[in-house]
Design an enzyme around this catalytic site. Structure first.
Site, PDB file in Angstrom:
ATOM      1  N   TYR A  52      48.766  15.825  20.976  1.00 37.77           N
ATOM      2  CA  TYR A  52      49.975  15.113  21.397  1.00 37.77           C
ATOM      3  C   TYR A  52      49.755  13.940  22.084  1.00 37.77           C
ATOM      4  O   TYR A  52      49.083  13.962  23.308  1.00 37.77           O
ATOM      5  CB  TYR A  52      50.870  16.146  22.267  1.00 37.77           C
ATOM      6  N   LYS A  58      59.679  24.248  18.486  1.00 40.66           N
ATOM      7  CA  LYS A  58      60.592  25.296  18.792  1.00 40.66           C
ATOM      8  C   LYS A  58      61.355  25.893  17.668  1.00 40.66           C
ATOM      9  O   LYS A  58      62.019  26.990  17.709  1.00 40.66           O
ATOM     10  CB  LYS A  58      60.941  25.275  20.247  1.00 40.66           C
ATOM     11  N   TYR A 115      54.881  27.228  25.637  1.00 39.47           N
ATOM     12  CA  TYR A 115      54.435  26.793  24.158  1.00 39.47           C
ATOM     13  C   TYR A 115      54.159  27.806  23.199  1.00 39.47           C
ATOM     14  O   TYR A 115      54.412  27.877  21.943  1.00 39.47           O
ATOM     15  CB  TYR A 115      53.182  25.854  24.425  1.00 39.47           C
ATOM     16  N   HIS A 123      45.244  29.019  16.678  1.00 38.52           N
ATOM     17  CA  HIS A 123      45.167  27.876  17.628  1.00 38.52           C
ATOM     18  C   HIS A 123      45.102  28.345  19.028  1.00 38.52           C
ATOM     19  O   HIS A 123      46.174  28.802  19.391  1.00 38.52           O
ATOM     20  CB  HIS A 123      45.998  26.808  17.412  1.00 38.52           C
ATOM     21  N   PRO A 155      61.460  18.220  17.997  1.00 42.42           N
ATOM     22  CA  PRO A 155      60.373  19.007  17.553  1.00 42.42           C
ATOM     23  C   PRO A 155      59.054  19.129  18.388  1.00 42.42           C
ATOM     24  O   PRO A 155      58.207  19.587  18.090  1.00 42.42           O
ATOM     25  CB  PRO A 155      60.018  18.375  16.186  1.00 42.42           C
TER      26      PRO A 155
END
Ligand code: RFL
Ligand code: PHB
Length: 392
Positions: A201, A297, A385, A72, A293
């Site tokens: 998200y 991580k 990220y 991704h 979550p």
């Protein structure tokens, strides 16, 4: 029985540590309280950082991940009825993440361990650790009617948040830091194509939602729920309606629904134990720390802990140097706290916190608008990220 390193817990951190040690010719035995099927049945993480991918390659279990995992280059933030892309690849100078489930990582590590004939004791009852503050530590467990003892040089506590290793340390010897969030995540796995090719998200006035996946035909979705909710109260239909309500109109219209094949509620917590070493006992992964979550991580921190610990133990045995094991706790904690900060920040930005009221909501909105409008802010988010460097 005698071994060099006794590993408690056969989750991803215990199995990966076992693989790193085996590759260096160091003996280890893994003791796990559950069955292998039970461990594989837990649906958890889905996103791997490059450092985790590299560690899996290092121990030679990366082949299926590279074949079946999904690379991704970005993800999307959804708020105010629209989606905005975070271009991980462009913002970080070519870094990306790998979407490949924890279940599959665990299966690959388990299969490799089994094929190499390395010892894992599943369904071990009453696991206990002894003498970690002496030169002769050991691990005992019951299997059937017999109690067994494993004598060892070191114990690796890879037994998760509810494990026995951290619980065996006298409270005066450790310090814990904790934040419990006033909500949970209700997760559903379904054999349906993902709503989008990247993760979404979503911040919505009804609460957070996340659209993730395991493959082109297997989707993983989450909605923020109350801590009082029970899985049985949530029919599949209620779940899909709630998820749809929290997405932008285009994603809501495209969402393909189907029967859930797994449904569970996870509480959200930030938690750190200091230090991560006690004499001849080392804690790694969820045994030492928990992140909510939202930043994806937890598994990645578990992998980098055992990367540091594995290399430190190899240095100890091969080069007779204790530098690595002496610095393990401090080095691991530096990275842990940065991931804790990012996970806490991303959680705070995306969830509905009833107690912060309308002001809190406006702050989230302003920060989300700042993020999508500022390349500097997006770069900060992207570099966290994809995963911060191992050192530094
Ligand atoms: P685990 O996986 O909990 O494994 C510990 C093992 O120890 C065993 N055990 C014992 N064995 C012997 N004796 C005892 N007394 C024992 N007590 C326990 C347990 O049975 C178990 O097999 O810890 P480990 O290996 O440190 O791995 C950590 C990860 O599992 C965890 O951090 C992640 O799943 C967190 N997480 C995510 N992490 C990511 O990096 N990316 C993600 O996308 C992501 N998504 C998630 C997540 C966790 C979630 N939940 C359910 C908490 C999504 C969710 C919903
Ligand atoms: C998942 O796919 O389970 C997942 C993905 C991203 C997260 C958390 C969980 O941030």
């Amino acid at each position: 029985m005698r071994t060099q390193v006794a590993i408690v817990g056969a989750g991803p951190s215990g199995l990966l540590l076992g693989a790193l040690l085996a590759k260096a010719g160091i003996d280890a035995v893994i003791v796990e309280q559950r069955s292998a099927e039970y461990v594989l049945g837990r649906i958890r993480a889905g996103v791997l950082e490059q450092v985790t991918v590299d560690l899996l390659d290092e121990v030679g279990v990366g082949e299926r991940m590279h074949r079946e995992g999904l690379k991704h280059d970005g993800f999307e933030l959804c708020f105010g009825g629209a989606r905005h892309r975070i271009d991980l690849y462009g913002l970080t100078g070519g870094k990306r993440v790998m979407v490949y489930g924890q279940t599959e990582v665990t299966r690959d590590l388990m299969n490799a361990r089994h094929a190499a004939g390395l010892p894992t004791i599943y369904e071990a009852d009453n696991v206990a650790i002894h003498g970690w503050d002496t030169d002769r530590p050991s691990v005992t467990y019951r299997k059937g009617d017999e109690t067994h003892t494993i004598e060892c040089d070191f114990i690796a506590g890879c037994d998760g948040f509810h494990g026995v290793c951290r619980a065996s340390i006298p409270p005066a010897k450790l310090q814990t830091f904790e934040k419990v969030y006033p909500f949970g995540w209700l997760g559903v796995l379904s054999r349906t194509p993902p709503v989008s090719h990247e993760l979404i998200y979503a911040n919505h006035e009804r609460g957070f939602a996340l659209c993730s996946m395991r493959s082109h035909t297997l989707s993983r979705y989450y909605v923020q729920c109350s801590l009082d909710d029970r899985v049985e109260q949530w029919s599949d239909e209620m779940f899909w309606d709630e998820l749809r309500a929290r997405l932008d109109p285009e994603a809501a219209a495209k969402l393909v629904t189907g029967p859930s094949i797994e449904k569970s509620i996870a509480p959200l917590r930030s938690f750190v134990t200091e230090p991560m070493r006690f004499g001849r006992l080392f804690l790694a992964g969820d045994a030492a720390h928990i992140v909510p979550p939202t930043g994806a991580k937890g598994l990645n921190l578990a992998a980098t802990d055992v990367g540091l610990l594995g290399h430190a133990l190899i240095e100890h045995y091969h080069e007779k140097s204790s530098a690595g094991i002496d610095h393990y706790s401090a080095r691991a904690l530096r990275r842990v706290w940065k991931a804790e900060r990012f996970s806490w920040w991303f959680t705070t930005l995306m969830h509905k916190f009833p107690e912060t009221g309308a002001f809190g909501q406006r702050m989230q909105q302003a920060e989300l608008e700042y993020l999508v409008g500022s390349q500097a802010a997006r770069t900060t988010m992207a570099e966290n990220y994809v995963g911060l460097p191992l050192e530094g």
